[in-house]
Design an enzyme around this catalytic site. Structure first.
Site, PDB file in Angstrom:
ATOM      1  N   LYS A  37      94.827  71.325  52.467  1.00  0.00           N
ATOM      2  CA  LYS A  37      93.630  71.628  51.663  1.00  0.00           C
ATOM      3  C   LYS A  37      94.027  72.183  50.297  1.00  0.00           C
ATOM      4  O   LYS A  37      93.492  71.754  49.271  1.00  0.00           O
ATOM      5  CB  LYS A  37      92.746  72.614  52.444  1.00  0.00           C
ATOM      6  CG  LYS A  37      91.465  72.999  51.746  1.00  0.00           C
ATOM      7  CD  LYS A  37      90.434  73.528  52.707  1.00  0.00           C
ATOM      8  CE  LYS A  37      90.656  74.964  53.139  1.00  0.00           C
ATOM      9  NZ  LYS A  37      90.486  75.964  52.055  1.00  0.00           N
ATOM     10  N   GLY A 110      86.107  78.460  48.238  1.00  0.00           N
ATOM     11  CA  GLY A 110      86.639  79.549  47.410  1.00  0.00           C
ATOM     12  C   GLY A 110      87.712  79.047  46.459  1.00  0.00           C
ATOM     13  O   GLY A 110      87.817  79.515  45.322  1.00  0.00           O
ATOM     14  N   ARG A 139      80.973  85.988  48.452  1.00  0.00           N
ATOM     15  CA  ARG A 139      82.409  86.307  48.392  1.00  0.00           C
ATOM     16  C   ARG A 139      82.774  86.894  47.021  1.00  0.00           C
ATOM     17  O   ARG A 139      82.197  86.516  46.004  1.00  0.00           O
ATOM     18  CB  ARG A 139      83.235  85.046  48.696  1.00  0.00           C
ATOM     19  CG  ARG A 139      83.017  84.604  50.133  1.00  0.00           C
ATOM     20  CD  ARG A 139      83.801  83.372  50.482  1.00  0.00           C
ATOM     21  NE  ARG A 139      85.236  83.602  50.442  1.00  0.00           N
ATOM     22  CZ  ARG A 139      86.139  82.639  50.610  1.00  0.00           C
ATOM     23  NH1 ARG A 139      85.746  81.392  50.807  1.00  0.00           N
ATOM     24  NH2 ARG A 139      87.421  82.921  50.585  1.00  0.00           N
ATOM     25  N   SER A 183      97.117  86.987  46.373  1.00  0.00           N
ATOM     26  CA  SER A 183      96.127  85.914  46.517  1.00  0.00           C
ATOM     27  C   SER A 183      96.524  84.740  45.650  1.00  0.00           C
ATOM     28  O   SER A 183      96.618  84.856  44.417  1.00  0.00           O
ATOM     29  CB  SER A 183      94.741  86.422  46.102  1.00  0.00           C
ATOM     30  OG  SER A 183      93.899  85.321  45.803  1.00  0.00           O
ATOM     31  N   GLN A 185      94.700  82.232  45.112  1.00  0.00           N
ATOM     32  CA  GLN A 185      93.543  81.812  44.311  1.00  0.00           C
ATOM     33  C   GLN A 185      93.483  82.599  43.008  1.00  0.00           C
ATOM     34  O   GLN A 185      93.225  82.038  41.943  1.00  0.00           O
ATOM     35  CB  GLN A 185      92.254  81.967  45.125  1.00  0.00           C
ATOM     36  CG  GLN A 185      92.208  80.986  46.287  1.00  0.00           C
ATOM     37  CD  GLN A 185      90.980  81.125  47.143  1.00  0.00           C
ATOM     38  OE1 GLN A 185      90.188  82.060  46.987  1.00  0.00           O
ATOM     39  NE2 GLN A 185      90.812  80.214  48.091  1.00  0.00           N
ATOM     40  N   ASP A 333      95.428  82.265  56.773  1.00  0.00           N
ATOM     41  CA  ASP A 333      94.383  81.425  57.364  1.00  0.00           C
ATOM     42  C   ASP A 333      94.597  81.180  58.855  1.00  0.00           C
ATOM     43  O   ASP A 333      93.727  80.607  59.520  1.00  0.00           O
ATOM     44  CB  ASP A 333      94.317  80.079  56.626  1.00  0.00           C
ATOM     45  CG  ASP A 333      93.814  80.245  55.195  1.00  0.00           C
ATOM     46  OD1 ASP A 333      93.155  81.260  54.910  1.00  0.00           O
ATOM     47  OD2 ASP A 333      94.084  79.357  54.372  1.00  0.00           O
ATOM     48  N   LYS A 360      86.704  86.200  53.719  1.00  0.00           N
ATOM     49  CA  LYS A 360      86.924  84.739  53.788  1.00  0.00           C
ATOM     50  C   LYS A 360      85.562  84.064  54.017  1.00  0.00           C
ATOM     51  O   LYS A 360      84.528  84.652  53.766  1.00  0.00           O
ATOM     52  CB  LYS A 360      87.933  84.425  54.891  1.00  0.00           C
ATOM     53  CG  LYS A 360      89.336  84.943  54.572  1.00  0.00           C
ATOM     54  CD  LYS A 360      89.942  84.197  53.409  1.00  0.00           C
ATOM     55  CE  LYS A 360      91.327  84.726  53.048  1.00  0.00           C
ATOM     56  NZ  LYS A 360      91.836  84.123  51.830  1.00  0.00           N
ATOM     57  N   ARG A 364      86.226  87.372  59.153  1.00  0.00           N
ATOM     58  CA  ARG A 364      86.970  86.787  60.285  1.00  0.00           C
ATOM     59  C   ARG A 364      87.450  87.838  61.284  1.00  0.00           C
ATOM     60  O   ARG A 364      87.677  87.501  62.453  1.00  0.00           O
ATOM     61  CB  ARG A 364      88.151  85.952  59.765  1.00  0.00           C
ATOM     62  CG  ARG A 364      87.667  84.666  59.115  1.00  0.00           C
ATOM     63  CD  ARG A 364      88.799  83.775  58.625  1.00  0.00           C
ATOM     64  NE  ARG A 364      88.243  82.504  58.183  1.00  0.00           N
ATOM     65  CZ  ARG A 364      88.846  81.646  57.377  1.00  0.00           C
ATOM     66  NH1 ARG A 364      90.044  81.911  56.907  1.00  0.00           N
ATOM     67  NH2 ARG A 364      88.264  80.507  57.040  1.00  0.00           N
ATOM     68  N   ARG A 406      87.419  77.693  60.319  1.00  0.00           N
ATOM     69  CA  ARG A 406      88.569  78.122  61.137  1.00  0.00           C
ATOM     70  C   ARG A 406      88.127  78.861  62.399  1.00  0.00           C
ATOM     71  O   ARG A 406      88.809  78.822  63.420  1.00  0.00           O
ATOM     72  CB  ARG A 406      89.540  78.959  60.302  1.00  0.00           C
ATOM     73  CG  ARG A 406      90.050  78.175  59.089  1.00  0.00           C
ATOM     74  CD  ARG A 406      91.391  78.603  58.580  1.00  0.00           C
ATOM     75  NE  ARG A 406      91.619  78.036  57.254  1.00  0.00           N
ATOM     76  CZ  ARG A 406      92.065  76.807  57.001  1.00  0.00           C
ATOM     77  NH1 ARG A 406      92.377  76.003  57.987  1.00  0.00           N
ATOM     78  NH2 ARG A 406      92.215  76.377  55.762  1.00  0.00           N
TER      79      ARG A 406
HETATM   80  C1  S3P Z   1      94.108  79.280  49.158  1.00  0.00           C
HETATM   81  C2  S3P Z   1      94.520  80.582  49.170  1.00  0.00           C
HETATM   82  C3  S3P Z   1      94.167  81.536  50.222  1.00  0.00           C
HETATM   83  C4  S3P Z   1      93.634  80.831  51.477  1.00  0.00           C
HETATM   84  C5  S3P Z   1      92.656  79.735  51.147  1.00  0.00           C
HETATM   85  C6  S3P Z   1      93.302  78.701  50.241  1.00  0.00           C
HETATM   86  C7  S3P Z   1      94.513  78.425  48.018  1.00  0.00           C
HETATM   87  O1  S3P Z   1      93.180  82.391  49.757  1.00  0.00           O
HETATM   88  O2  S3P Z   1      93.032  81.775  52.339  1.00  0.00           O
HETATM   89  O3  S3P Z   1      92.208  79.100  52.320  1.00  0.00           O
HETATM   90  O4  S3P Z   1      94.403  77.189  48.134  1.00  0.00           O
HETATM   91  O5  S3P Z   1      94.962  78.971  47.007  1.00  0.00           O
HETATM   92  P1  S3P Z   1      93.538  83.708  48.893  1.00  0.00           P
HETATM   93  O6  S3P Z   1      94.310  83.247  47.732  1.00  0.00           O
HETATM   94  O7  S3P Z   1      92.230  84.291  48.476  1.00  0.00           O
HETATM   95  O8  S3P Z   1      94.295  84.596  49.820  1.00  0.00           O
END
Ligand code: S3P
Length: 446
Positions: A37, A110, A139, A183, A185, A333, A360, A364, A406
């Site tokens: 993903k 997200g 979120r 993180s 993200q 995850d 999340k 969770r 999940r």
């Molecule tokens: C992801 C980073 C993770 C993960 C999410 C996908 C990404 O989140 O939990 O499913 O693709 O960068 P965080 O960066 O908020 O931890």
């Protein structure tokens, strides 16, 4: 011997999945899991902003990458119909995202909203509105809005830092952002904002999160410096990105459901092909090994810059373990499915430093504790984790995914070892990251 029954009922946009495992159920066979993903999102985004053509093989056809594709199409990128064979993206060039005529809908994703905000904030003279479904709108977005504002971004959001969010794109200035959370993200959002920003934009995190953005940005031609020891990454802007051929490996976060199923359902053996085993993602393999799972990595190779292997799992008795610290971002995850494994392990498994799980797609920690306890498990919720005492047999009952993909899949695997039949409500959530989860379940349940 009666066979396992797996029944799907659809009522008013929701599916309930009922599983009645046969005595002597085993899971066996060969599994090809869907594309990663995180890598799928990034390949669509970088393809859209690069110059020239990007081809993507093995893209995840889940709802989350579909949200990303729809957003970038609305900003002018040409993206062919999504299929896992080959997707072709005609990039529009860095800084060329068009102002969309409507709100950009990120659905449940997200990764889409947070990564995209970095790109939008750095497109001068264009205005964007972004939103998502009820889960995404609850979120936290301050974690990306604050560093972008430090770079000079103009962003407005709902009070408390929630979407919908409005962005007036600007020329930004580079920063060194010390992220309070590990993180990917947040890191990726700031690095993407740095692409059009003159100078060095750096993110340092308290522990290393997944590094797919750094790898793919380098492959597309950006100057990226990484210091994994210091948990920091830098992008030098303005960057030049050129379309590439991307091969998306299978998602270890999706493989995790089968790794745990193969480990806990007696007399089982599964071979899971083409799994991405990037070291920033393999915490699950280390923890399952420490618990006594029998997992072998076969045919290790590098595919388009990412390490890949086949994973073979055979059932074995499990022992409890303690999970925390720097390991958490490397299996963030997989904690819901690890909680299911822990219900079968001898002793008390302790998961700590995992408060991020509360923000999340659902909370969770709360949802896994409540739903596994409904099935007869012994799970205690802590502010930043779970304590799970294994060895109590699970019993079938009614549980709910809380619309979290999940959770839906973790509870389905728990149902395989429960006595009697379990109904998982709102099981359709699995399609966010694993559209073929139920057909694969039917294929491997013998
Ligand atoms: C992801 C980073 C993770 C993960 C999410 C996908 C990404 O989140 O939990 O499913 O693709 O960068 P965080 O960066 O908020 O931890």
């Amino acid at each position: 011997m009666p066979s396992t029954t797996i029944t799907l009922n659809s009522v008013a946009h929701h599916d309930s999945l009922t599983i009645a495992p046969a005595t002597g159920l085993a899971v066996r066979g060969l599994i090809r899991i869907p594309g990663d993903k995180s890598i799928s999102h990034r390949s669509l985004m970088l393809g859209a902003i690069a110059a020239g053509e990007t081809t993507i093989e093995g893209l995840l056809l889940g709802e989350d990458p579909r949200s990303t594709a729809a957003c970038f199409r609305a900003m002018g990128a040409q993206i062919s119909e999504l299929n896992s064979e080959q997707v072709i993206v005609q990039g529009i060039g860095l800084g060329q995202l068009q102002e969309p005529g409507d709100v950009l809908d990120c659905g449940n994703s997200g990764t889409t909203i947070r990564l995209m905000l970095g790109l939008l904030a750095s497109q001068p003279r264009r205005f964007f509105c972004v939103t998502g479904d009820a889960s995404l709108r609850s979120r936290p977005m301050k974690r990306v809005i604050q560093p972008l504002q430090q770079m000079g971004a103009e962003i407005w959001c709902r009070s408390g830092g929630y979407a919908p969010i409005a962005v007036q794109g600007q020329t930004l200035r580079p920063i060194h952002f010390q992220s309070p959370i590990a993180s990917a993200q947040v890191k990726s959002c700031v690095l993407l904002a740095g692409l059009l920003t003159e100078g060095a934009t750096t993110v340092t995190e308290p522990a290393l999160s997944r590094d797919h953005s750094e790898r793919m940005l380098q492959a597309f031609g950006a100057e990226v410096r990484v210091d994994p020891e210091a948990c920091s990454a830098t992008v030098i802007g303005p960057a030049q990105l050129t379309g590439q051929r991307v091969v998306v490996p299978g998602d270890i976060s999706s493989a995790a459901f089968w790794l745990v199923a193969g480990a806990i359902v007696p007399d089982s053996e599964l071979l899971i092909e083409n799994v991405g085993v990037n070291p920033t993602r393999t915490g699950i393999l280390e923890v399952l090994a420490a618990m006594g799972a029998d997992i072998q990595m076969e045919k290790q190779r590098i595919v388009a810059g990412e390490p890949v292997a086949d994973l073979r799992v055979r059932s074995s008795p499990l022992q409890a373990c303690t999970i925390g610290g720097d390991l958490i971002p490397r299996l963030i995850d997989e904690i819901p499915i690890l909680a299911v494994a822990a219900t079968c392990a001898q002793g008390t498994t302790i998961i700590r430093d995992a408060a991020e799980l509360r923000v999340k797609e659902s909370d969770r920690l709360a949802v896994m504790a409540s739903q596994l306890n409904r099935m007869g498990a012994q799970v205690t919720e802590q502010p930043d984790g779970l304590e799970i005492t294994g060895g109590t047999p699970l019993s079938g009952t009614e549980v709910d995914s809380h619309t979290d993909h999940r959770i839906a899949m973790s509870l389905t695997i728990a149902a395989l070892i429960a006595k009697g039949s379990t109904t998982i409500h709102r099981a359709e959530a699995a399609a966010i990251s694993y559209p073929d989860f139920i057909p694969t379940l039917r294929q491997v349940c013998l």
